[in-house]
Enzyme design. Structure first.
Site, PDB file in Angstrom:
ATOM      1  CD  GLU A 178     -13.415 -25.826  13.060  1.00 50.37           C
ATOM      2  OE1 GLU A 178     -12.961 -26.155  14.322  1.00 50.37           O
ATOM      3  OE2 GLU A 178     -14.294 -24.893  13.326  1.00 50.37           O
ATOM      4  CE  LYS A 220     -15.736 -23.970  15.747  1.00 56.39           C
ATOM      5  NZ  LYS A 220     -14.376 -22.952  17.177  1.00 56.39           N
TER       6      LYS A 220
HETATM    7  P1  13P Z   1     -15.094 -18.580  12.743  1.00 57.97           P
HETATM    8  O1  13P Z   1     -15.591 -19.366  13.274  1.00 57.97           O
HETATM    9  O2  13P Z   1     -14.175 -17.761  11.785  1.00 57.97           O
HETATM   10  O3  13P Z   1     -15.184 -20.239  10.974  1.00 57.97           O
HETATM   11  O4  13P Z   1     -14.010 -19.421  13.366  1.00 57.97           O
HETATM   12  C1  13P Z   1     -14.100 -20.706  14.563  1.00 57.97           C
HETATM   13  C2  13P Z   1     -13.053 -21.771  14.130  1.00 57.97           C
HETATM   14  O5  13P Z   1     -13.250 -22.010  14.970  1.00 57.97           O
HETATM   15  C3  13P Z   1     -12.475 -22.427  12.598  1.00 57.97           C
HETATM   16  O6  13P Z   1     -12.040 -22.934  13.710  1.00 57.97           O
END
Ligand code: 13P
Length: 340
Positions: A178, A220
């Site tokens: 991510e 992500k």
């Molecule tokens: P948000 O969709 O609120 O950005 O959260 C996703 C997430 O896992 C952030 O690390």
């Protein structure tokens, strides 16, 4: 089972047409902030009640194939004593775990941040697996300005993401990688596109160096958007075409799936953007959601910490999940938006 088969069976369980992920892995500080908006104190019992509510939502497994949990939740139990990871799995939702330990300032790079948590990760993964986790998540964040993020931050975070992903795969745990380019600030959509492209390019370079198997990982990313304080907001179509263009330039087709974060978009924006992204044409990867706030805000507002609101909160969550599932297929209709 050989590790590759374990990884592949987890990917097969997660990557399903029209299904996405629920991010419920807020750390202690973040969940306290979310609870404060509804005047609920962040006690262990309240966090358990909230996450039990989410995971026991009837029918959630139709739209959500995996849930990202926080370490504390892995060890918590529903009222009847069932461990929460097993409650999720019983609903057809694969339990996962956030394994990074948060971010700190990056030394010698003012304004940049670096994510921590590699030390002892392999040993922690063994414990998490025994508690039922089959996939993991690590979040790197990039602050944006005319000069941020620096090359150093882009390189250092890519290296950490890749080391994390390699350690996970060796342990038979599917890594979610991510890299989040933040929406905070006054930057333009052009600047966001430029930063996101540089970040993803570097991340995949590092993943290759660390021999990460792309078929056995999920990405992500954030969407390509103007900063929240930018004067001109972008149309839904512009966000979709810019996002898909940056991903097309940087993400190899072998990646098993792309699951966007919502990053401060409203629930409706996050659904509309995902839908438009899926309407842009044929893409090599499934493009779905891994939303935290955009899935949890409406049910949180409905719950307000009161047991008598549990059903209404679950309905609000199910409705948001259903709309995002439609968006993941490019079949979302904004006219269906009712109360959320
Ligand atoms: P948000 O969709 O609120 O950005 O959260 C996703 C997430 O896992 C952030 O690390």
């Amino acid at each position: 089972m050989p590790t590759e088969n374990v990884l592949q069976s987890t990917i097969d369980a997660i990557v399903q047409d029209g299904k996405g992920l629920l991010a419920a892995d807020e750390s202690g500080g973040t969940i306290a902030k979310r609870f404060k908006t509804i005047d609920v104190e962040s006690t262990e019992e309240n966090r358990r009640a909230w996450r039990t509510l989410l995971l026991s939502t009837p029918g959630l497994g139709q739209y959500v194939s995996g849930v990202i949990l926080y370490e504390e939740t892995l060890a918590q139990q529903a009222d009847d004593g069932e461990p929460l990871p097993s409650l999720a799995a019983r609903h057809g939702i694969v339990p996962g775990i956030k394994v990074d330990t948060g971010k700190i300032a990056l030394a010698h790079a003012s304004g940049d941040e670096i994510t921590q948590g590699l030390d002892g990760l392999a040993a922690r993964l063994e414990k998490y697996k025994a508690q039922g986790a089959r996939f993991a998540k690590w979040r790197a964040v990039y602050n944006v300005s005319d000069t941020l993020p620096s090359r150093l931050a882009i390189q250092a975070n890519a290296e950490s993401l890749a080391r994390y992903a390699a350690i996970c795969q060796e342990a038979g745990v599917v890594p979610i990688v991510e890299p989040e380019v933040l929406m905070d600030g006054g930057h333009s959509i052009d600047r966001c596109a430029e930063v996101t492209e540089a970040v993803l390019h570097e991340v995949f370079h590092a993943l290759h160096r660390h021999a990460v198997v792309l078929e056995h990982m999920l990405l992500k990313p954030s969407m390509v958007l103007p900063g929240k304080a930018h004067g001109r907001q972008a149309s839904v179509e512009e966000v979709a075409t810019r996002t898909v263009s940056v991903l097309g330039r940087t993400v190899p087709p072998a990646v098993a799936g792309i699951y966007f974060l919502s990053g401060g978009q409203t629930p409706r924006e996050a659904s509309a953007h995902l839908d438009a992204i899926n309407r842009t044409g044929r893409r090599p990867w499934p493009l779905s959601f891994s939303y935290g706030r955009a899935l949890q805000e409406p049910p949180l507002a409905a719950w307000r910490g009161k047991p008598e609101n549990v059903k209404a909160a679950q309905q609000a969550l199910l409705e948001r999940a259903r709309l995002n599932s439609a968006a993941a297929r490019g079949r979302y209709d904004a006219k269906e938006e009712t109360r959320t």
